[in-house]
Design a protein around this motif. Structure first.
Motif, PDB file in Angstrom:
ATOM      1  N   GLU A 253       0.594  -1.067  -0.052  1.00  0.00           N
ATOM      2  CA  GLU A 253       0.223   0.267  -0.218  1.00  0.00           C
ATOM      3  C   GLU A 253       0.736   1.633   0.012  1.00  0.00           C
ATOM      4  N   ALA A 254       2.031   0.467   0.411  1.00  0.00           N
ATOM      5  CA  ALA A 254       2.723   2.351   0.355  1.00  0.00           C
ATOM      6  C   ALA A 254       4.426   1.597  -0.279  1.00  0.00           C
ATOM      7  N   THR A 255       5.725   2.921   0.381  1.00  0.00           N
ATOM      8  CA  THR A 255       6.937   2.020  -0.162  1.00  0.00           C
ATOM      9  C   THR A 255       7.022   1.887  -1.806  1.00  0.00           C
ATOM     10  N   TYR A 256       8.043   2.201  -1.868  1.00  0.00           N
ATOM     11  CA  TYR A 256       9.041   1.495  -2.979  1.00  0.00           C
ATOM     12  C   TYR A 256       9.136  -0.296  -3.180  1.00  0.00           C
ATOM     13  N   LEU A 257       8.636  -0.673  -2.254  1.00  0.00           N
ATOM     14  CA  LEU A 257       9.500  -2.275  -1.697  1.00  0.00           C
ATOM     15  C   LEU A 257       8.765  -3.368  -1.658  1.00  0.00           C
ATOM     16  N   ALA A 258       8.044  -4.612  -2.379  1.00  0.00           N
ATOM     17  CA  ALA A 258       7.718  -5.593  -2.377  1.00  0.00           C
ATOM     18  C   ALA A 258       8.610  -7.138  -1.565  1.00  0.00           C
ATOM     19  N   TRP A 259       7.409  -7.453  -0.151  1.00  0.00           N
ATOM     20  CA  TRP A 259       8.091  -8.651   0.373  1.00  0.00           C
ATOM     21  C   TRP A 259       7.341  -9.891  -0.882  1.00  0.00           C
ATOM     22  N   ILE A 260       8.088 -10.255  -1.139  1.00  0.00           N
ATOM     23  CA  ILE A 260       8.027 -11.285  -1.843  1.00  0.00           C
ATOM     24  C   ILE A 260       8.192 -12.894  -1.259  1.00  0.00           C
ATOM     25  N   ALA A 261       7.389 -13.725  -0.862  1.00  0.00           N
ATOM     26  CA  ALA A 261       7.203 -15.202  -0.814  1.00  0.00           C
ATOM     27  C   ALA A 261       7.645 -15.810  -1.794  1.00  0.00           C
ATOM     28  N   ALA A 262       8.637 -16.631  -1.535  1.00  0.00           N
ATOM     29  CA  ALA A 262       9.534 -17.722  -2.423  1.00  0.00           C
ATOM     30  C   ALA A 262       9.705 -18.531  -1.800  1.00  0.00           C
ATOM     31  N   ARG A 263       8.620 -19.659  -2.188  1.00  0.00           N
ATOM     32  CA  ARG A 263       8.453 -21.262  -1.812  1.00  0.00           C
ATOM     33  C   ARG A 263       9.107 -21.814  -3.202  1.00  0.00           C
ATOM     34  N   LEU A 264      10.665 -21.843  -3.266  1.00  0.00           N
ATOM     35  CA  LEU A 264      10.879 -22.537  -4.390  1.00  0.00           C
ATOM     36  C   LEU A 264      11.520 -23.984  -3.980  1.00  0.00           C
ATOM     37  N   PRO A 265      11.194 -25.272  -4.711  1.00  0.00           N
ATOM     38  CA  PRO A 265      11.048 -26.984  -4.135  1.00  0.00           C
ATOM     39  C   PRO A 265      13.168 -26.046  -4.549  1.00  0.00           C
ATOM     40  N   ASN A 266      13.701 -27.271  -3.473  1.00  0.00           N
ATOM     41  CA  ASN A 266      15.145 -27.416  -3.109  1.00  0.00           C
ATOM     42  C   ASN A 266      15.997 -25.623  -2.619  1.00  0.00           C
ATOM     43  N   VAL A 267      15.550 -25.385  -3.340  1.00  0.00           N
ATOM     44  CA  VAL A 267      15.557 -23.650  -2.661  1.00  0.00           C
ATOM     45  C   VAL A 267      16.528 -23.317  -0.900  1.00  0.00           C
ATOM     46  N   ALA A 268      16.818 -23.410  -0.799  1.00  0.00           N
ATOM     47  CA  ALA A 268      17.027 -23.001   1.074  1.00  0.00           C
ATOM     48  C   ALA A 268      17.050 -21.701   1.097  1.00  0.00           C
TER      49      ALA A 268
ATOM     50  N   ARG B 177      15.665 -12.394 -15.590  1.00  0.00           N
ATOM     51  CA  ARG B 177      15.806 -12.793 -14.896  1.00  0.00           C
ATOM     52  C   ARG B 177      15.345 -13.966 -14.048  1.00  0.00           C
ATOM     53  N   MET B 178      13.634 -12.997 -13.143  1.00  0.00           N
ATOM     54  CA  MET B 178      13.114 -14.010 -11.729  1.00  0.00           C
ATOM     55  C   MET B 178      12.479 -15.158 -12.747  1.00  0.00           C
ATOM     56  N   GLU B 179      11.824 -14.716 -13.931  1.00  0.00           N
ATOM     57  CA  GLU B 179      11.041 -16.100 -14.905  1.00  0.00           C
ATOM     58  C   GLU B 179      12.534 -17.211 -15.160  1.00  0.00           C
ATOM     59  N   ARG B 180      13.357 -16.904 -15.033  1.00  0.00           N
ATOM     60  CA  ARG B 180      14.722 -17.611 -15.370  1.00  0.00           C
ATOM     61  C   ARG B 180      15.056 -18.123 -14.191  1.00  0.00           C
ATOM     62  N   ALA B 181      14.913 -18.209 -13.410  1.00  0.00           N
ATOM     63  CA  ALA B 181      15.433 -18.125 -12.017  1.00  0.00           C
ATOM     64  C   ALA B 181      14.058 -19.469 -11.135  1.00  0.00           C
ATOM     65  N   VAL B 182      13.285 -18.613 -11.598  1.00  0.00           N
ATOM     66  CA  VAL B 182      11.870 -19.997 -10.923  1.00  0.00           C
ATOM     67  C   VAL B 182      11.312 -20.763 -11.451  1.00  0.00           C
ATOM     68  N   ALA B 183      12.131 -20.940 -13.315  1.00  0.00           N
ATOM     69  CA  ALA B 183      12.286 -22.031 -14.292  1.00  0.00           C
ATOM     70  C   ALA B 183      12.847 -22.833 -13.734  1.00  0.00           C
ATOM     71  N   ALA B 184      14.206 -22.356 -13.805  1.00  0.00           N
ATOM     72  CA  ALA B 184      15.378 -22.890 -13.105  1.00  0.00           C
ATOM     73  C   ALA B 184      15.052 -24.298 -11.644  1.00  0.00           C
ATOM     74  N   ALA B 185      14.877 -23.640 -10.821  1.00  0.00           N
ATOM     75  CA  ALA B 185      14.329 -24.135  -9.567  1.00  0.00           C
ATOM     76  C   ALA B 185      13.500 -25.164  -9.985  1.00  0.00           C
ATOM     77  N   GLY B 186      12.787 -25.358 -11.138  1.00  0.00           N
ATOM     78  CA  GLY B 186      12.053 -26.584 -11.407  1.00  0.00           C
ATOM     79  C   GLY B 186      10.776 -26.778 -10.981  1.00  0.00           C
ATOM     80  N   THR B 187       9.788 -25.923 -10.606  1.00  0.00           N
ATOM     81  CA  THR B 187       8.754 -25.557 -10.141  1.00  0.00           C
ATOM     82  C   THR B 187       7.789 -25.879 -10.897  1.00  0.00           C
TER      83      THR B 187
END
Length: 382
Positions: free
Chosen positions: A315-330, A372-382
């Motif tokens: 609702e404010a700031t220029y910051l996005a807090w992103i939940a990243a539940r990617l398989p095998n990514v600690a 780049r983010m789309e590439r990273a998610v694809a490489a994580a094998g989701t």
């Protein structure tokens, strides 16, 4: 006047903490909360004029800035403040640390939301004070404090409640009733309240307005310290002009005693920049907010379409807090870094399952980041 927020300004080999972090590696720095936008022309012009004067001796009381702050608080929040309530600081982080040291003693504790801007956590640790984590929970796509759960953790030795409004990293703009609940909590447990409101001018959600905690009631004013600054709003964080608003004389005296001989006065160029920003920067700010809203909307739509990722639109700031539940990514931050994305690691805020994405950048940078983010998610094998 039109402002070009798409203008690319090369900061790689400047003094930028943000852009020098990764050296010459191909990693987009999207972490620390400064933007890549040139500061308002009014600020730059004021600094040029002050530098042209050529004499930089000790500065006195910034009387014009005091008048501007008083008028701004009255116009925006109907908050009538007095000049003696203002304590100028070289940064809001100094204010957080001073509050912990001024209002708690050894054996006494603090409360702060989690996740939260890391200096909230560090201020307690550096002062060797305990801290209870007040869990933020996602409710109707907004991050809110779970004060009911926090109540069960209290020992009775807590003296300070540390708030962040708008919330960093969640982007929440607290509603009046939510602030009233925080006040009632502070009253029940006789807590002083430190309210970091540095992002108060960066409201993205249409129809919302920032409400300073201290404006809730006379009791709220008398038990609180409000920290504000133009630094995030106008991209002048490196100049370090901030202030604490402390209506209660006894609290103000304790705060000023804690800073004596330790925290320096504010730099005269920082005061010049702050004065120009709050006096003349509104047209630039209005344009920046329009730009950031478009960024937020586009970014959140794209992220929420990716498997394993989710984000509640801030609702404010220029910051996005992103939940990243990617398989095998600690560690999501480390994973994304391998794909050229330099986010803030969630563990610094209290949850390693997240990353914080600073979208205060050009549209070209934002679009490249999503590739780049789309590439990273694809490489994580989701």
């Amino acid at each position: 006047m039109t402002f070009n927020f798409d203008q690319w300004i090369d900061r790689h080999h400047s003094d930028s903490l943000k852009w020098r972090k990764y050296g010459d590696r191909d990693i987009l720095p999207l972490w620390v909360a400064d933007t890549d936008f040139r500061s308002p022309p009014a600020v730059i012009d004021a600094l040029h004029a002050r530098v042209e004067h050529g004499v930089f001796g000790y500065g006195g009381e910034p009387s014009e800035l005091i008048d501007i702050v008083i008028a701004r608080m009255a116009a925006r929040y109907n908050w009538q403040i007095e000049p003696e309530w203002l304590v100028f600081l070289p940064g809001v982080v100094a204010g957080l640390n001073l509050c912990v040291r001024a209002f708690t003693s050894r054996g006494e504790g603090t409360l702060a939301p989690t996740p939260v801007y890391p200096p909230f956590r560090l201020a307690a640790a550096w002062a060797e004070r305990s801290q209870i984590n007040v869990q933020m929970r996602l409710e109707n796509q907004r991050w809110v404090m779970d004060l009911t759960a926090a109540e069960m953790q209290l020992s009775g030795n807590e003296k300070l409640l540390m708030l962040c409004n708008p919330h960093n990293p969640g982007g929440t703009v607290y509603r009046r009733e939510e602030l009233a609940e925080q006040l009632r909590f502070a009253q029940r447990h006789n807590l002083i309240v430190c309210s970091d409101e540095i992002h108060c001018d960066l409201i993205l959600e249409s129809g919302l307005r920032h409400i300073p905690f201290a404006t809730l009631s006379e009791d709220a004013a008398q038990r609180s310290v409000t920290l504000i600054s133009p630094s995030k709003t106008f991209n002048i964080a490196g100049l370090g002009a901030s202030l604490a608003i402390i209506p209660n004389k006894a609290l103000r005296q304790r705060f000023e005693k804690a800073r004596r001989g330790v925290v320096p006065s504010v730099d005269i160029l920082a005061l010049t920049a702050a004065t120009a920003a709050w006096r003349d920067g509104q047209p630039w700010l209005d344009a920046q907010l329009d730009y950031l809203r478009r960024h937020r909307n586009w970014l959140c739509e794209r992220i929420n379409a990716l498997p394993g990722l989710s984000v509640a639109p801030p609702e404010a700031t220029y910051l996005a807090w992103i939940a990243a539940r990617l398989p095998n990514v600690a560690s999501p931050a480390s994973w994304f870094e391998q794909y050229g994305l330099g986010f803030s690691a969630g563990r610094e805020f209290g949850d390693d399952g997240f990353v914080r994405f600073n979208f205060g950048c050009t549209r070209a940078t934002l679009e490249e980041a999503m590739v780049r983010m789309e590439r990273a998610v694809a490489a994580a094998g989701t």
